[in-house]
Design a protein around this motif. Structure first.
Motif, PDB file in Angstrom:
ATOM      1  N   LEU A  25       0.999  -1.440   5.931  1.00 34.59           N
ATOM      2  CA  LEU A  25       0.350  -2.651   5.986  1.00 34.59           C
ATOM      3  C   LEU A  25       1.176  -3.742   6.625  1.00 34.59           C
ATOM      4  O   LEU A  25       0.257  -4.586   7.037  1.00 34.59           O
ATOM      5  N   GLY A  72     -10.518  -4.492   0.448  1.00 38.86           N
ATOM      6  CA  GLY A  72      -9.095  -4.262  -0.006  1.00 38.86           C
ATOM      7  C   GLY A  72      -8.943  -4.850  -1.261  1.00 38.86           C
ATOM      8  O   GLY A  72      -9.451  -6.132  -1.378  1.00 38.86           O
ATOM      9  N   VAL A  86      -5.434  -4.461   4.135  1.00 35.78           N
ATOM     10  CA  VAL A  86      -6.109  -3.362   3.540  1.00 35.78           C
ATOM     11  C   VAL A  86      -7.618  -3.293   3.996  1.00 35.78           C
ATOM     12  O   VAL A  86      -8.259  -2.371   4.819  1.00 35.78           O
ATOM     13  N   GLY A 125      -9.769   0.143  -1.130  1.00 40.92           N
ATOM     14  CA  GLY A 125      -8.564   0.446  -0.559  1.00 40.92           C
ATOM     15  C   GLY A 125      -7.476  -0.596  -1.052  1.00 40.92           C
ATOM     16  O   GLY A 125      -7.611  -1.746  -1.878  1.00 40.92           O
ATOM     17  N   SER A 126      -6.330  -0.072  -1.350  1.00 44.60           N
ATOM     18  CA  SER A 126      -5.060  -0.889  -2.090  1.00 44.60           C
ATOM     19  C   SER A 126      -3.661  -0.342  -1.542  1.00 44.60           C
ATOM     20  O   SER A 126      -3.528   0.728  -0.509  1.00 44.60           O
ATOM     21  N   ILE A 127      -2.612  -0.695  -1.917  1.00 47.35           N
ATOM     22  CA  ILE A 127      -1.198  -0.199  -1.508  1.00 47.35           C
ATOM     23  C   ILE A 127      -0.787   0.992  -2.543  1.00 47.35           C
ATOM     24  O   ILE A 127      -1.257   1.002  -3.659  1.00 47.35           O
ATOM     25  N   TYR A 186      -2.616   2.638   1.187  1.00 48.17           N
ATOM     26  CA  TYR A 186      -1.636   2.535   2.162  1.00 48.17           C
ATOM     27  C   TYR A 186      -0.221   2.246   1.960  1.00 48.17           C
ATOM     28  O   TYR A 186      -0.142   1.540   0.905  1.00 48.17           O
TER      29      TYR A 186
END
Length: 361
Positions: free
Chosen positions: A308, A244, A334, A278-280, A303
């Motif tokens: 989250l 993440g 994440v 992964g990240s926002i 995400y």
């Protein structure tokens, strides 16, 4: 372990007899069927078929670039001449199978291991009660193959071509090849090498010295640094690490890459062990993140803040981050979601970057 690949299959028939045989397969494989236009209206078994896109040769060329597998009911010679100009690389060519019109033989013609043609040949031959014709040396000699083992394990090799060629040749020649599993894999993942096809390999226990009589050793490990083995060795790296990542806006890509590599090294992890990032979603166009995913050759999963929020409650929250992206923590929730709650080590927090690692069981 089954390695049948059925993501996208095209089947081609050249005669009405081939269409009849294809009808036996249609309920078992998700595939599109093609034939000459003249047979669409005049064959009892033509329902659901599409006409060739101009010609058989042109249609096969389109499928070769598009599909994971191609099946042709016809003569091998025709298929060989048709696909010859299309061949590119064993790492990317699709599986190609040929079936004779009477359904006596199913032939694995191309990409037997990596493309899954051998396993698909066995599957199709069972449906048709036909003879599976497989000629790859490791299969004929009833040993495993390093290329197929790496695929079964979802693992990477540092020098794929040299490693697979060397090890497979040793195996079919009857030379002793060992396989060693890093104890950390067993402890961390409950990794069991016996879940994979290791026919012909000698399993070396963690407390057993590496015998000098081995011709080569397959070293299964995610560790970035390995022992100096007394025999030629090839590291097989399971892709089980997820990360993440949170970062400030307009971060220089080389900064994120350097910090990411340092964080992996701090945990003694090989970069090829990374399976996904992964990240926002607010960071979907962030150049540093996109470049990192590209360099690692892994997918970037994004995400929303809402997705989250629930797992973020488990981790320390930053008011600044919450005001900026809508949730108080990014990298840890994440990594939590990507790994199913199996975080690994400490989170890196520096220079406007946060990186949290997780591990896939």
């Amino acid at each position: 372990m089954s390695t049948v690949r059925c993501e996208s299959v095209s089947l081609f028939t050249l005669t009405p007899g081939g269409q009849k045989l294809a009808s036996q397969l249609r309920g078992h494989l998700p595939m599109k069927c093609y034939c000459a236009e003249k047979y669409l209206a005049h064959s009892t078994f033509s329902q659901g078929f599409e006409a060739f896109a101009g010609s058989f040769k042109n249609s096969v060329a389109q499928a070769f670039m598009r599909d994971s597998a191609i099946i042709v009911i016809g003569a091998c010679g025709i298929v060989v001449r048709t696909i010859a100009p299309l061949l590119a690389d064993k790492l990317s060519d699709p599986a190609v199978l040929v079936i004779d019109e009477k359904g006596h033989n199913v032939i694995s013609l191309l990409s037997g291991h990596l493309g899954g043609a051998n396993e698909l040949t066995r599957y199709v031959s069972n449906i048709l009660e036909a003879n599976a014709v497989i000629t790859t040396s490791t299969d004929v000699n009833q040993t495993c193959s390093l290329d197929l083992l790496s695929r079964q394990m979802c693992a990477e090799l540092v020098d794929f071509r040299r490693a697979t060629k060397t090890v497979n040749q040793l195996l079919v020649s009857g030379e002793p090849v060992g396989i060693y599993v890093d104890p950390d894999l067993i402890e961390l993942l409950g990794f069991d090498i016996h879940n994979f096809d290791i026919r012909g390999l000698r399993v070396v226990a963690a407390d057993e010295p590496i015998a000098n009589d081995l011709s080569a050793l397959i070293d299964v490990s995610m560790n970035g640094e390995r022992p100096d083995w007394p025999v030629p060795s090839f590291q097989l790296i399971p892709k089980r690490i997820v990360a993440g990542v949170g970062c400030r806006k307009a971060l220089a890509p080389n900064v994120l890459l350097s910090l990411f590599e340092q964080h992996l090294a701090r945990h003694h992890l090989h970069p090829l062990a990374v399976a996904s990032l992964g990240s926002i979603d607010i960071k979907q166009d962030e150049p540093a993140l996109l470049e990192l995913a590209k360099r690692c050759q892994v997918p970037l999963t994004l995400y929303s803040a809402e997705q989250l929020a629930q797992s973020a409650e488990r981790f320390p929250s930053s008011e600044f981050v919450k005001k900026t992206v809508g949730v108080g923590s990014v990298s840890q929730p994440v990594a939590w979601l990507l790994s199913g709650g199996q975080l690994l080590g400490e989170t890196l927090k520096t220079q406007g970057v946060t990186i949290s690692l997780g591990v896939l069981n």
